[in-house]
Motif scaffolding. Structure first.
Motif, PDB file in Angstrom:
ATOM      1  N   MET A   1       0.834  -1.213   0.000  1.00  0.00           N
ATOM      2  CA  MET A   1       0.000   0.000   0.000  1.00  0.00           C
ATOM      3  C   MET A   1       0.868   1.262   0.000  1.00  0.00           C
ATOM      4  SD  MET A   1      -3.044  -1.187   2.626  1.00  0.00           S
ATOM      5  CE  MET A   1      -3.650   0.484   2.856  1.00  0.00           C
ATOM      6  N   VAL A   2       1.877   1.298   0.850  1.00  0.00           N
ATOM      7  CA  VAL A   2       2.703   2.508   0.927  1.00  0.00           C
ATOM      8  C   VAL A   2       3.639   2.625  -0.279  1.00  0.00           C
ATOM      9  CG1 VAL A   2       2.584   2.588   3.447  1.00  0.00           C
ATOM     10  CG2 VAL A   2       4.465   1.349   2.347  1.00  0.00           C
ATOM     11  N   GLN A   3       4.018   1.498  -0.877  1.00  0.00           N
ATOM     12  CA  GLN A   3       4.855   1.543  -2.069  1.00  0.00           C
ATOM     13  C   GLN A   3       4.093   2.093  -3.270  1.00  0.00           C
ATOM     14  OE1 GLN A   3       6.334  -2.469  -2.445  1.00  0.00           O
ATOM     15  NE2 GLN A   3       8.236  -2.015  -1.310  1.00  0.00           N
ATOM     16  N   ASN A   4       2.813   1.735  -3.347  1.00  0.00           N
ATOM     17  CA  ASN A   4       1.996   2.198  -4.470  1.00  0.00           C
ATOM     18  C   ASN A   4       1.383   3.569  -4.217  1.00  0.00           C
ATOM     19  OD1 ASN A   4       1.940  -0.061  -6.515  1.00  0.00           O
ATOM     20  ND2 ASN A   4       1.254  -1.206  -4.720  1.00  0.00           N
ATOM     21  N   ASP A   5       1.291   3.972  -2.965  1.00  0.00           N
ATOM     22  CA  ASP A   5       0.723   5.283  -2.642  1.00  0.00           C
ATOM     23  C   ASP A   5       1.542   5.882  -1.494  1.00  0.00           C
ATOM     24  OD1 ASP A   5      -0.739   7.518  -2.211  1.00  0.00           O
ATOM     25  OD2 ASP A   5      -2.653   6.499  -1.820  1.00  0.00           O
ATOM     26  N   ARG A   6       2.550   6.694  -1.834  1.00  0.00           N
ATOM     27  CA  ARG A   6       3.472   7.255  -0.841  1.00  0.00           C
ATOM     28  C   ARG A   6       2.782   8.173   0.152  1.00  0.00           C
ATOM     29  NH1 ARG A   6       8.934   5.489  -0.514  1.00  0.00           N
ATOM     30  NH2 ARG A   6       9.329   4.359  -2.439  1.00  0.00           N
ATOM     31  N   GLU A   7       1.648   8.685  -0.203  1.00  0.00           N
ATOM     32  CA  GLU A   7       0.936   9.585   0.712  1.00  0.00           C
ATOM     33  C   GLU A   7       0.491   8.851   1.973  1.00  0.00           C
ATOM     34  OE1 GLU A   7      -2.232  11.499  -1.270  1.00  0.00           O
ATOM     35  OE2 GLU A   7      -0.955  12.580  -2.705  1.00  0.00           O
ATOM     36  N   LEU A   8       0.377   7.523   1.886  1.00  0.00           N
ATOM     37  CA  LEU A   8      -0.031   6.744   3.056  1.00  0.00           C
ATOM     38  C   LEU A   8       1.031   6.768   4.152  1.00  0.00           C
ATOM     39  CD1 LEU A   8      -1.670   3.629   1.346  1.00  0.00           C
ATOM     40  CD2 LEU A   8      -2.839   5.485   2.544  1.00  0.00           C
ATOM     41  N   LEU A   9       2.279   7.127   3.796  1.00  0.00           N
ATOM     42  CA  LEU A   9       3.326   7.239   4.816  1.00  0.00           C
ATOM     43  C   LEU A   9       3.023   8.353   5.808  1.00  0.00           C
ATOM     44  CD1 LEU A   9       6.494   6.754   2.577  1.00  0.00           C
ATOM     45  CD2 LEU A   9       5.625   5.156   4.297  1.00  0.00           C
ATOM     46  N   TYR A  10       2.200   9.291   5.401  1.00  0.00           N
ATOM     47  CA  TYR A  10       1.833  10.421   6.273  1.00  0.00           C
ATOM     48  C   TYR A  10       0.402  10.278   6.803  1.00  0.00           C
ATOM     49  CZ  TYR A  10       5.896  12.136   3.782  1.00  0.00           C
ATOM     50  OH  TYR A  10       7.141  12.246   3.229  1.00  0.00           O
ATOM     51  N   ASP A  11      -0.200   9.101   6.528  1.00  0.00           N
ATOM     52  CA  ASP A  11      -1.545   8.839   7.044  1.00  0.00           C
ATOM     53  C   ASP A  11      -1.431   8.287   8.460  1.00  0.00           C
ATOM     54  OD1 ASP A  11      -4.540   8.491   6.488  1.00  0.00           O
ATOM     55  OD2 ASP A  11      -3.954   6.487   7.118  1.00  0.00           O
ATOM     56  N   GLU A  12      -2.041   8.971   9.394  1.00  0.00           N
ATOM     57  CA  GLU A  12      -1.880   8.617  10.808  1.00  0.00           C
ATOM     58  C   GLU A  12      -2.380   7.206  11.114  1.00  0.00           C
ATOM     59  OE1 GLU A  12      -3.209  10.290  15.217  1.00  0.00           O
ATOM     60  OE2 GLU A  12      -3.568  11.502  13.404  1.00  0.00           O
ATOM     61  N   ARG A  13      -3.546   6.843  10.558  1.00  0.00           N
ATOM     62  CA  ARG A  13      -4.113   5.515  10.845  1.00  0.00           C
ATOM     63  C   ARG A  13      -3.227   4.398  10.290  1.00  0.00           C
ATOM     64  NH1 ARG A  13     -10.058   6.244   8.537  1.00  0.00           N
ATOM     65  NH2 ARG A  13      -8.779   7.190   6.903  1.00  0.00           N
ATOM     66  N   THR A  14      -2.687   4.611   9.080  1.00  0.00           N
ATOM     67  CA  THR A  14      -1.827   3.590   8.486  1.00  0.00           C
ATOM     68  C   THR A  14      -0.558   3.391   9.300  1.00  0.00           C
ATOM     69  OG1 THR A  14      -2.656   4.184   6.286  1.00  0.00           O
ATOM     70  CG2 THR A  14      -0.613   2.911   6.384  1.00  0.00           C
ATOM     71  N   MET A  15       0.053   4.462   9.715  1.00  0.00           N
ATOM     72  CA  MET A  15       1.285   4.355  10.482  1.00  0.00           C
ATOM     73  C   MET A  15       1.046   3.796  11.881  1.00  0.00           C
ATOM     74  SD  MET A  15       3.180   5.102   8.115  1.00  0.00           S
ATOM     75  CE  MET A  15       4.654   4.724   9.041  1.00  0.00           C
ATOM     76  N   ASP A  16      -0.112   4.071  12.447  1.00  0.00           N
ATOM     77  CA  ASP A  16      -0.458   3.455  13.733  1.00  0.00           C
ATOM     78  C   ASP A  16      -0.526   1.930  13.594  1.00  0.00           C
ATOM     79  OD1 ASP A  16      -0.536   5.844  15.047  1.00  0.00           O
ATOM     80  OD2 ASP A  16      -2.725   6.081  14.911  1.00  0.00           O
ATOM     81  N   LEU A  17      -1.080   1.473  12.457  1.00  0.00           N
ATOM     82  CA  LEU A  17      -1.142   0.030  12.199  1.00  0.00           C
ATOM     83  C   LEU A  17       0.259  -0.566  12.085  1.00  0.00           C
ATOM     84  CD1 LEU A  17      -4.064  -0.129   9.584  1.00  0.00           C
ATOM     85  CD2 LEU A  17      -4.075  -1.079  11.890  1.00  0.00           C
ATOM     86  N   VAL A  18       1.162   0.169  11.426  1.00  0.00           N
ATOM     87  CA  VAL A  18       2.536  -0.304  11.276  1.00  0.00           C
ATOM     88  C   VAL A  18       3.215  -0.409  12.643  1.00  0.00           C
ATOM     89  CG1 VAL A  18       4.793   0.213  10.282  1.00  0.00           C
ATOM     90  CG2 VAL A  18       2.722   0.634   8.941  1.00  0.00           C
ATOM     91  N   GLN A  19       3.025   0.616  13.481  1.00  0.00           N
ATOM     92  CA  GLN A  19       3.625   0.598  14.813  1.00  0.00           C
ATOM     93  C   GLN A  19       3.056  -0.548  15.651  1.00  0.00           C
ATOM     94  OE1 GLN A  19       6.079   2.164  15.960  1.00  0.00           O
ATOM     95  NE2 GLN A  19       6.354   4.085  14.833  1.00  0.00           N
ATOM     96  N   THR A  20       1.752  -0.750  15.547  1.00  0.00           N
ATOM     97  CA  THR A  20       1.114  -1.843  16.295  1.00  0.00           C
ATOM     98  C   THR A  20       1.654  -3.190  15.850  1.00  0.00           C
ATOM     99  OG1 THR A  20      -0.911  -0.518  16.457  1.00  0.00           O
ATOM    100  CG2 THR A  20      -1.098  -2.880  16.910  1.00  0.00           C
ATOM    101  N   LEU A  21       1.821  -3.361  14.534  1.00  0.00           N
ATOM    102  CA  LEU A  21       2.373  -4.607  14.007  1.00  0.00           C
ATOM    103  C   LEU A  21       3.795  -4.829  14.496  1.00  0.00           C
ATOM    104  CD1 LEU A  21       2.287  -7.069  12.140  1.00  0.00           C
ATOM    105  CD2 LEU A  21       2.927  -5.583  10.244  1.00  0.00           C
ATOM    106  N   ARG A  22       4.586  -3.767  14.513  1.00  0.00           N
ATOM    107  CA  ARG A  22       5.982  -3.882  14.941  1.00  0.00           C
ATOM    108  C   ARG A  22       6.083  -4.285  16.412  1.00  0.00           C
ATOM    109  NH1 ARG A  22      10.451  -0.417  16.338  1.00  0.00           N
ATOM    110  NH2 ARG A  22      12.334  -0.968  15.130  1.00  0.00           N
ATOM    111  N   ILE A  23       5.149  -3.787  17.218  1.00  0.00           N
ATOM    112  CA  ILE A  23       5.161  -4.097  18.656  1.00  0.00           C
ATOM    113  C   ILE A  23       4.679  -5.524  18.906  1.00  0.00           C
ATOM    114  CG2 ILE A  23       4.100  -3.520  20.873  1.00  0.00           C
ATOM    115  CD1 ILE A  23       3.978  -0.603  19.874  1.00  0.00           C
TER     116      ILE A  23
END
Length: 495
Positions: free
Chosen positions: A452-474
């Motif tokens: 998703m972030v590779q095809n749409d770079r704007e998602l890197l600044y989407d708060e909900r998407t990055m929260d999901l990434v942080q949750t996955l990492r934890i």
């Protein structure tokens, strides 16, 4: 078969069943008596040379008394009733035979050593203790052997089920030719009677199945299955389903055009007729690509889709199983999604409340996607039900396969936009995946987020998407999921 001989035959079979049940009752009662006899012998064993054998004998008697079912001819089994009573008695019989052999070994030991090193009755001469022990072990060995024979006979008797003798005779009493004559009658009542007889005949044993086919029974049943009366059709389809359990009969049935009859029966208003037809089709389709070609035919998919749209869930589950069988055939797999009108049918199965149907449907779509991803991504209608399945289903396999299928849509730049339009469903689904403790589902979620972030770079600044990434990492339980989530965070920092 004359009326007199028929009555005599049935009476003999009935008497044979009654005698078998009487014998079972007697064997059960005798076994209870012998258990207490063996328990008494176990107590007496403490007074012999090998006194410690008394523990084994008493324990065997008590355990056997607990496990042995009680039976009367009029009331049947009671207390500790179990469908596999024969296995219980078989185990008891084996243990009794082992104890019989042990007693023989003790007799041999006493015979070879006239004065054992232990005497439990020191007041008596050693030789008298030996003689008493020898006599006792001989009697106990005979008792164990009788108990072994009794329990073995009872185990064999338990294999008998009520109706084993008389039911085959009831089926064979009727001449097949007379049944066929009734089947060809114009009377609906006679046709129903003939259909019932044919169904019973087909269900009885393999010999009757072959005899029925040899006399032309398949064509007769096909004609009955085309009857306008639902009762007649039901009996005929049921008989056909029983016959098709034999592989050699399946080929003949297909050759005379029986598959078309089964497909026609799918439009019946009687659910029983539809279900029996589907069961017959399932048997035909197992590892037989030629039959699958006949099943799909000109309007086969339409007939199966009609079942999904109008019938109960147990019938829909059978259709999903047929679709899965078809998906394993390279030449037929593409027929399942050949027309857009079939897509809502699969969508309905994905959204249904039955997890088994969902699994079968999703496995079918996964097979199609593995062979040809474009066949799946061409139908964006699947995106929403797949996301809902991930969010709401409680079945782990349903969640996993749904996530894998979503991965195909995310990997395609055109269909990714459709996925992102369902932002609410996507976030909910991904949250379910990243918070689970299943490593496969977390890896799938990580791949989806990365694509998703590779095809749409704007998602890197989407708060909900990055929260999901942080949750996955934890919450990552697998190194691959952690590395993929870390890769996304690195992409954000570098941007």
């Amino acid at each position: 078969v004359s009326t007199q001989s028929t009555g005599d035959t049935l009476q003999r079979m009935l008497q044979r069943e009654v005698d078998t049940l009487k014998r079972r009752e007697k064997l059960c009662n005798d076994m209870q008596v012998w258990i207490w006899v063996l328990f008494v012998f176990g107590l007496v064993t403490f007074l012999t040379e090998y006194w410690y054998m008394g523990f084994f004998n008493c324990c065997f008697a008590m355990v056997t008394l607990y496990l042995t079912p009680k039976y009367t001819r009029l009331s049947g089994f009671y207390l500790r009733m179990n469908e596999r009573n024969d296995l219980r008695i078989l185990g008891i019989s084996v243990c009794a035979f082992v104890l019989f052999l042990i007693n023989l070994c003790l007799l041999t030991a006493l015979h070879e050593n006239n004065c054992p090193y232990i005497t439990s009755l020191p007041s008596l001469p050693c030789s008298e203790i030996v003689y008493l022990s020898l006599a006792f072990y001989i009697v106990e060995s005979v008792a164990y052997f009788i108990f072994f024979v009794n329990s073995t006979l009872l185990c064999w008797n338990f294999k008998f089920q009520i109706g084993n003798y008389i039911e085959p005779m009831l089926v064979e009493i009727r001449d097949i030719k007379y049944i066929f004559a009734a089947a060809k009658s114009k009377s609906v009542k006679e046709q129903r009677s003939a259909g019932l007889d044919l169904a019973n005949l087909a269900a009885s044993n393999a010999d009757n199945k072959f005899a029925l086919v040899a006399e032309g029974g398949l064509q007769v049943l096909i004609d009955l299955a085309l009857s306008e009366d639902e009762g007649v059709r039901g009996y005929a389809i049921e008989a056909i389903s029983e016959l098709l359990t034999v592989k050699s009969i399946q080929n003949e049935f297909v050759e005379i055009g029986g598959v078309n009859t089964l497909m026609f029966a799918l439009h019946s208003t009687d659910t029983h007729v539809v279900k029996e037809s589907l069961l017959a089709i399932c048997q035909l389709c197992q590892d037989n690509e030629d039959v699958m070609v006949h099943v799909l035919g000109e309007n086969g998919m339409d007939d199966l889709c009609h079942v999904i749209s109008t019938c109960r869930m147990d019938c829909v589950r059978l259709v999903a199983g047929i679709f899965l069988d078809v998906s394993f055939c390279d030449n037929l797999r593409g027929e399942l999604l050949k027309h857009r009108k079939y897509v809502p049918v699969f969508e309905r199965m994905i959204r249904c409340s039955d997890p088994v149907t969902q699994q079968l449907c999703l496995q079918t779509l996964e097979m199609i996607a593995i062979a040809n991803p474009d066949a799946i991504t061409a139908h964006t209608y699947f995106i929403s039900p797949l996301l809902v399945a991930i969010s709401r289903s409680t079945d782990l396999q349903v969640k996993t396969i749904s996530a894998k299928l979503i991965l195909y849509f995310v990997d395609n730049e055109e269909t990714l936009k459709e996925v992102l339009t369902c932002s609410g469903d996507v976030n909910t689904a991904l949250l379910k995946l990243v918070t689970t403790q299943d490593n496969i589902m977390q890896c799938v979620a990580a791949k989806i987020l990365l694509l998703m972030v590779q095809n749409d770079r704007e998602l890197l600044y989407d708060e909900r998407t990055m929260d999901l990434v942080q949750t996955l990492r934890i919450n990552a339980v697998d190194q691959e999921a952690w590395m993929l989530s870390d890769k996304i965070l690195i992409m954000k920092e570098s941007s």
